[in-house]
Scaffold this motif. Structure first.
Motif, short mmCIF file in Angstrom:
data_model
loop_
_atom_site.label_atom_id
_atom_site.label_comp_id
_atom_site.label_asym_id
_atom_site.label_seq_id
_atom_site.Cartn_x
_atom_site.Cartn_y
_atom_site.Cartn_z
N UNK A 1 25.09 -9.19 6.54
CA UNK A 1 25.62 -8.09 5.88
C UNK A 1 26.21 -7.04 6.73
N UNK A 2 25.89 -7.04 8.05
CA UNK A 2 26.75 -6.00 8.79
C UNK A 2 27.90 -6.56 9.65
N UNK A 3 28.21 -7.87 9.01
CA UNK A 3 29.71 -8.24 9.63
C UNK A 3 30.83 -7.48 8.97
N UNK A 4 31.84 -7.20 9.80
CA UNK A 4 33.00 -6.57 9.11
C UNK A 4 34.30 -6.93 10.04
N UNK A 5 35.34 -7.06 9.45
CA UNK A 5 36.49 -7.71 9.79
C UNK A 5 37.81 -6.39 9.78
N UNK A 6 38.15 -5.97 10.98
CA UNK A 6 39.12 -4.78 10.83
C UNK A 6 40.38 -5.44 11.46
N UNK A 7 40.46 -6.82 11.17
CA UNK A 7 41.81 -7.21 11.46
C UNK A 7 41.85 -8.31 12.83
N UNK A 8 40.68 -8.47 13.32
CA UNK A 8 40.51 -9.59 14.48
C UNK A 8 39.51 -10.49 14.31
N UNK A 9 38.85 -10.63 13.14
CA UNK A 9 37.91 -11.47 13.13
C UNK A 9 36.31 -10.89 12.75
N UNK A 10 35.60 -11.16 12.32
CA UNK A 10 34.22 -10.60 11.99
C UNK A 10 33.48 -10.05 13.16
N UNK A 11 33.09 -8.88 13.16
CA UNK A 11 32.42 -8.16 14.36
C UNK A 11 31.24 -7.56 13.67
N UNK A 12 29.98 -7.43 14.26
CA UNK A 12 28.71 -6.88 13.70
C UNK A 12 28.86 -5.18 14.04
N UNK A 13 28.89 -4.46 12.79
CA UNK A 13 29.04 -3.15 13.10
C UNK A 13 27.67 -2.61 13.64
N UNK A 14 27.48 -1.50 14.08
CA UNK A 14 26.26 -1.02 14.87
C UNK A 14 24.98 -0.90 13.64
N UNK A 15 25.45 -0.28 12.56
CA UNK A 15 24.10 0.05 11.69
C UNK A 15 24.38 0.94 10.41
N UNK A 16 23.45 0.80 9.34
CA UNK A 16 23.58 1.59 8.51
C UNK A 16 22.60 2.77 8.16
N UNK A 17 22.91 3.76 7.69
CA UNK A 17 24.25 4.04 6.96
C UNK A 17 25.42 4.79 7.66
N UNK A 18 25.17 5.45 8.91
CA UNK A 18 26.32 6.12 9.48
C UNK A 18 27.01 5.44 10.64
N UNK A 19 26.78 4.22 10.97
CA UNK A 19 27.48 3.46 11.99
C UNK A 19 27.84 2.19 11.70
N UNK A 20 28.49 2.31 10.44
CA UNK A 20 29.08 0.95 9.76
C UNK A 20 30.53 0.79 10.38
N UNK A 21 30.64 0.86 11.79
CA UNK A 21 32.15 0.49 12.36
C UNK A 21 31.69 -0.22 13.67
N UNK A 22 32.87 -0.82 14.08
CA UNK A 22 32.63 -1.75 15.56
C UNK A 22 32.46 -0.52 16.58
N UNK A 23 31.33 -1.10 17.40
CA UNK A 23 31.10 -0.39 18.62
C UNK A 23 31.47 -1.24 19.69
N UNK A 24 31.41 -0.74 21.03
CA UNK A 24 31.35 -1.62 21.83
C UNK A 24 30.16 -2.08 22.46
N UNK A 25 29.27 -1.25 23.10
CA UNK A 25 27.95 -1.84 23.32
C UNK A 25 27.06 -2.43 22.42
N UNK A 26 26.90 -1.72 21.07
CA UNK A 26 25.93 -2.26 20.17
C UNK A 26 26.67 -3.60 19.53
N UNK A 27 28.03 -3.72 19.46
CA UNK A 27 28.36 -4.86 18.86
C UNK A 27 28.13 -6.18 19.99
N UNK A 28 28.48 -5.75 21.26
CA UNK A 28 28.40 -6.56 22.21
C UNK A 28 27.04 -7.41 22.40
#
Length: 694
Positions: free
Chosen positions: A249-276
């Motif tokens: 559910x937390x995977x998102x593609x912003x143009x370069x392939x799927x990346x896990x966003x940090x968390x819901x509800x307020x951090x549904x965006x790509x992060x550096x540390x969290x996604x890595x």
């Protein structure tokens, strides 16, 4: 939780337990994409009254259902079932109305909609700013459109459609249906809400049932591509399944392939540390799933010196936002780079990805990013002490820039906050792990000079670290060095990450592990972020005494890699027990550090749920139980398995290593501490090396 949230791709929907978004609530409910709220109201009424809640369920992560009723005492009720999901950029909601009166009924069913297009930072009261305005409303048969002109010159629109023709609607968003039902008769009405950016219309003609079938098929594809785990423990099976589902559910593609966003509800965006870190945890699940993370973060790698965003050339971002405030430079998150650990973790993930896959082609593709990241690490010694340090430049950035990024997280034993530039212990471990791991990769790619340089730097950095961070009286490492290069002598979980890098020698590793699992650090459910004996300890704090599952997972990987299976089993057993106390057996982002003698873990009052690296913790359990360390460069797979006391059988199937698959079954034996190991499948062609536990 006191809310329900579903997500698919870049769109998520947050409501109260009834499924409503009240137009005047203070909790930020709504439908969001690109950090903008595209739906700020959706409330259901029966004859002008809100129905009452019977049940609310979101067990499937991607699908939520609420059962409501409008009742007349001793006469009967209208039951309302709300079912919803998101697919292909549209929110689908089906409302089923059933008559449980003994006679035919006729009533007004109404839904009130609105859209305010507020930037998420404004919704959260995190920022204020100069924003746009509603530019128009249009009502057609079975369709309502609300449009917004942003200060960033982006036109946004919310398109609301429904499949029932007999309605009365107005431009204010009130839609009324006159419903007539015989006893036990049901009527269904479906709504379709689509956010639109810059007139990029993509309104689907799918039915509710067709869209749901496609969504569920995509989840089945995810499960089939992932490692399957079955055990004789329902608790373990439930936690693992929950983690696999939530990560999808937390995977998102912003143009370069799927990346896990940090968390819901307020951090549904790509992060550096969290996604890595989440991607690092996901390698045993499906190594291919992390390529999007590396490509996304490479695409946003820093290129300039920009104090507004804490950006420097070569630096990997902390967080990116796509809303109106970021687009108009009223917020530095476009992206923001205030993270000291994202850059070395980017290199660590590349190293570990290659160990799992042998995919040197991706390394060659990202080689310019690798070189720039290494150059940034070399240049980021702001204190002149030979360590990677951080210092806040951005006025609206973060004062602390490790994973414990709250303002009070780096505290001396006197209670005083450490002054920047600060060198964090775990960050030096990441740098060591990155250099040591990249050296053989560079050698394989014919870059011998760089390989030799990285190896020398790793060895020198380790020796320098041991001299500067070791606290002989505590037999433990300091969390950090401050501006004056003094040790920040609080005992914390941060040095536990050094085990994954295999930085400490055996004697110091023994001391480190002993303290991590001592009562002042281990509360029975997990390892605390700070010792109860440290001056800054506070069990309800965000970073100074709470327990974070992902922090424990990083330590677990290190315990496994350095052979501390007994201690790993203890920590894992505590986290498994913790999962049973939370809704849907979902490990929280964090919980309070109170001792397990209280009888149950104490929830932290505000956490993300679901949260990516907490979801990934169950995948770490898979790797740790097997003691699994693949190395595609040497074509070997090391197994050092054990079984926690709560498990007697453990089977992992179709683990992706190299170009093949590995399947393993463990069974507890009565007369030995070591489980029997059955290799069910090995199509990798790699040599299996059995460790001491096998």
């Amino acid at each position: 939780m006191d809310y329900r949230v579903i997500k698919e791709g870049g769109l998520f929907y947050l409501t109260d337990l009834n499924g409503d978004v009240a137009g005047n609530d203070e909790k930020g409910h709504g439908l969001y994409t690109n950090d903008t709220r595209f739906l700020s109201r959706m409330e259901l009424y029966i004859d002008g009254e809100k129905p009452s809640l019977l049940s609310s369920d979101a067990d499937k992560s991607y699908f939520a259902a609420m059962r409501l009723m409008k009742v007349e005492k001793d006469a009967g009720a209208i039951e309302i079932v709300r079912e919803r999901y998101i697919y292909d950029g549209t929110l689908y909601e089906k409302v089923s109305l059933t008559n449980y009166f003994p006679d035919a009924v006729r009533f007004d069913f109404a839904v009130h909609f609105d859209a305010d297009f507020q930037d998420m930072f404004i919704v959260r009261k995190y920022r204020t700013g100069d924003v746009g305005h509603i530019s128009g409303r249009e009502l057609n048969e079975q369709k309502l459109s609300i449009r917004y002109e942003g200060k960033d010159n982006i036109q946004r629109e919310t398109l609301i459609r429904w499949d029932e023709k007999e309605t009365a609607a107005d431009l204010n968003g009130e839609i009324h249906f006159t419903v007539a039902l015989e006893p036990k008769q049901t009527k269904q009405i479906c709504f379709f809400i689509t956010p639109i950016l810059q007139d990029q219309r993509k309104t689907s003609a799918r039915t509710f049932e067709d869209g749901l079938q496609l969504l569920e098929a995509s989840y089945e594809e995810w499960y089939k591509a992932a490692t399957s785990v079955t055990t004789d423990s329902g608790i373990f099976n439930g936690l693992y399944r929950r983690g696999v589902q939530d990560l999808r559910m937390l995977m998102t593609d912003v143009g370069y392939g799927d990346i896990p966003v940090a968390g819901l509800p307020w951090f549904a965006v790509p992060f550096g540390r969290d996604s890595l870190i989440t991607s690092l945890f996901m390698l045993p699940l499906n190594p291919d799933s992390v390529k999007g993370t590396l490509r996304t973060l490479a695409a946003y790698q820093g290129t300039a010196n920009d104090a507004w965003r804490d950006e420097q050339p070569g630096k990997i971002m902390h967080e990116i936002r796509f809303g109106e405030l970021a687009n108009t430079n009223q917020s530095p998150f476009s992206p923001y780079y205030g993270s000291v650990d994202s850059t070395p973790l980017f290199l660590v993930l590349i190293v570990e990805y290659v160990r799992w896959t042998g995919d040197l082609a991706l390394v060659e593709e990202l080689m310019p990013n690798v070189i720039r990241a290494l150059e940034w690490i070399d240049a980021a010694d702001q204190a002149g002490n030979g360590f990677l340090t951080y210092h806040q430049e951005a006025e609206k950035g973060f004062p602390n820039q490790g994973w414990k990024d709250s303002a009070n997280s780096i505290v001396h034993e006197t209670g005083a906050y450490a002054a920047t530039p600060i060198a964090l212990s775990e960050v030096q471990g990441y740098v060591y792990q990155a250099r040591k791991g990249l050296a053989p990769i560079m050698e394989r790619l014919g870059k011998q000079e760089l390989a030799d340089k990285l190896q020398r730097e790793a060895e020198a950095g380790k020796a320098h670290f041991e001299r500067a961070f070791w606290m002989e009286d505590e037999r433990y490492y300091a969390i950090a060095l401050d501006k004056e290069q003094r040790q920040v002598r609080s005992v914390t979980s941060n040095p536990g990450h050094l085990l994954l890098a295999e930085l400490p020698d055996t004697a110091r590793a023994d001391d480190l592990v002993k303290r991590l699992t001592a009562p002042d650090m281990f509360n029975g459910y997990g390892i605390r972020t700070m010792s109860t004996e440290s001056s800054g300890y506070y069990p309800m704090s965000y970073h100074n005494g709470s327990v974070w599952p992902h922090d424990n997972a990083m330590i677990l990987l290190g315990l496994s890699r350095m052979g501390y299976n007994r201690e790993a089993a203890e920590v894992m057993t505590g986290l498994l027990a913790t999962s049973t106390y939370f809704e849907y057996q979902r490990l929280p982002e964090l919980f309070c550090g109170h001792d397990s003698a209280l009888g149950s873990p104490v929830p932290y009052p505000t956490t993300c749920s679901p949260q990516a690296w907490a979801a990934g913790t169950s995948i770490v359990f898979l790797q740790v139980i097997l003691g699994l360390v693949p190395d595609a460069l040497t074509k070997t797979i090391t197994l050092d398995p054990f079984l926690p006391d709560t498990l007697n059988e453990f089977k992992a199937e179709h683990i992706g290593v190299g170009e093949g698959r590995l399947s393993v079954k463990l069974t507890r034996t009565i007369d030995s501490d070591r489980p029997t190991v059955e290799i069910i499948e090995n199509t990798t062609g790699y040599q299996l090396i059995m460790g001491m536990g096998a």
